[in-house]
Design an enzyme around this catalytic site. Structure first.
Site, mmCIF file in Angstrom:
data_model
loop_
_atom_site.group_PDB
_atom_site.id
_atom_site.type_symbol
_atom_site.label_atom_id
_atom_site.label_comp_id
_atom_site.label_asym_id
_atom_site.label_seq_id
_atom_site.Cartn_x
_atom_site.Cartn_y
_atom_site.Cartn_z
ATOM 1 N N ARG A 1 -43.502 0.352 -33.923
ATOM 2 C CA ARG A 1 -43.520 1.422 -33.292
ATOM 3 C C ARG A 1 -42.174 1.539 -32.847
ATOM 4 O O ARG A 1 -41.748 2.775 -32.138
ATOM 5 C CB ARG A 1 -44.539 2.027 -32.344
ATOM 6 N N HIS B 1 -43.949 -9.862 -37.665
ATOM 7 C CA HIS B 1 -44.732 -10.321 -38.954
ATOM 8 C C HIS B 1 -44.351 -11.408 -39.678
ATOM 9 O O HIS B 1 -45.142 -12.256 -40.234
ATOM 10 C CB HIS B 1 -44.931 -8.902 -39.656
ATOM 11 N N GLU C 1 -50.166 -12.463 -30.791
ATOM 12 C CA GLU C 1 -50.302 -12.330 -29.320
ATOM 13 C C GLU C 1 -49.591 -11.118 -28.785
ATOM 14 O O GLU C 1 -50.310 -10.543 -27.392
ATOM 15 C CB GLU C 1 -50.036 -13.394 -28.422
ATOM 16 N N LYS C 2 -48.991 -10.366 -29.468
ATOM 17 C CA LYS C 2 -48.692 -8.904 -28.821
ATOM 18 C C LYS C 2 -49.569 -8.097 -28.577
ATOM 19 O O LYS C 2 -49.767 -7.332 -27.692
ATOM 20 C CB LYS C 2 -47.427 -8.622 -29.682
ATOM 21 N N VAL D 1 -42.996 -12.235 -30.710
ATOM 22 C CA VAL D 1 -41.534 -12.255 -31.082
ATOM 23 C C VAL D 1 -40.907 -11.438 -30.260
ATOM 24 O O VAL D 1 -41.328 -10.019 -30.426
ATOM 25 C CB VAL D 1 -41.251 -12.410 -32.523
#
Ligand code: PAF
Length: 301
Positions: A190, A37, A151-152, A179
């Site tokens: 999570r 983030h 993009e995760k 990242v």
């Protein structure tokens, strides 16, 4: 950082900024902020005058069986991390503020069927309608801006891009690279659910994706073989249960007959309470210590 908790105050804050000639960057989040983030906020701060971080755990995107109640919440840590990364405005509404008639009283739903029915959408049927509905609302409140997503969650990014195009939101969607931890595990709120044993095992997910990429770079273009290669890696691990592995066209998220440049590898694995997802370009052969540059396409094998 100016903290706003009401829709009226948040909208007014960003309207005022634009009226003063300042550009606006928006980073929608569900809190429990980590370095992934922070990288979105930092990028927004490089490119925009004002950076608004929204923190709202959106009940509409969780199924009744999922982890809404347990989802990690860290308001003080989030405020500190946002400020350190360059946020200038925080929006931290509660559920009554976002959904005054209750979550069941939200009668409007935004869905992007063709992109939302596969992979995460197949495993979590109402998930993307919940995401699109809250993101549409946040975009309406924020007004013209650049909005930053990781993009995760590549499928989420694709769905939101399409929603913005189809509905002409005055928003430029910016996708940012995943990242990773030094051992390759993609950062995720999570990850906090993982036990020590699960945390040690969790990089098997990116390991499986990279095995799929290595098979492709080595000359394999059969989607079934590449899926099998990835599944074998996960299934060889004593910890973790495979949900799915996929190789699809990165633009349409549709299965392909022959794997080629522009395809992307996706996977989801459950480790105890945590269900983790990840994805890489099909020709990504970076090692664990190198960041995923997020490129789609590139050289053929
Ligand atoms: O990616 C997330 O954290 C959420 O899905 C989002 C985009 C903030 C919508 O609730």
């Amino acid at each position: 950082v100016r903290t706003t908790t009401t829709t009226v105050a948040f909208r007014a804050e960003l309207d005022r900024a634009r009226a003063a000639g300042r550009s606006v960057g928006l980073v929608p989040t569900m809190g429990a902020l980590h370095d992934g983030h922070a990288s979105l906020v930092e990028r927004a701060a490089q490119e925009c005058d004002e950076v608004a971080v929204t923190i709202f755990v959106n009940p509409l995107q969780f199924a009744p069986t999922e982890d809404l109640a347990a989802y990690p919440r860290d308001p003080d840590g989030d405020a500190r991390r946002s400020a350190e990364a360059g946020a200038t405005v925080l929006f931290t509404p509660d559920e009554d503020e976002m959904y005054p008639d209750g979550r069941d009283g939200v009668l409007t739903s935004v869905s992007v069927e063709a992109l939302a029915g596969v992979m995460e959408g197949a495993s979590r049927p109402d998930h993307f309608a919940g995401v699109c509905t809250v993101v549409a609302k946040l975009f309406n409140l924020a007004g013209p801006c650049r909005a930053y997503f990781g993009e995760k969650d590549f499928q989420q990014l694709a769905v939101i891009r399409r929603m913005v195009g189809d509905l002409s939101f005055p928003v430029e969607v910016v996708g940012c690279p995943t990242v990773r931890e030094p051992d390759g595990l993609a950062m995720s709120s999570r990850n906090r659910y993982l036990t020590d044993e699960e945390r040690r095992a969790a990089p098997v997910l990116v390991g499986a994706l990279r095995a799929g990429a290595a098979a492709y770079v080595g000359g394999c273009t059969d989607p079934g073989s590449i899926r099998r290669t990835m599944a074998d890696v996960v299934e060889a691990s004593p910890v973790g249960t495979l949900d799915y592995v996929e190789v699809v066209d990165a633009a349409t998220l549709r299965p392909v007959g022959v794997v080629g440049p522009g395809c992307r590898l996706f996977g989801a694995v459950r480790f105890g309470r945590a269900r983790l997802i990840d994805n890489i370009p099909v020709d990504d052969t970076v090692d664990d210590s190198a960041p995923d540059d997020g490129d789609v396409g590139g050289a053929s094998p």
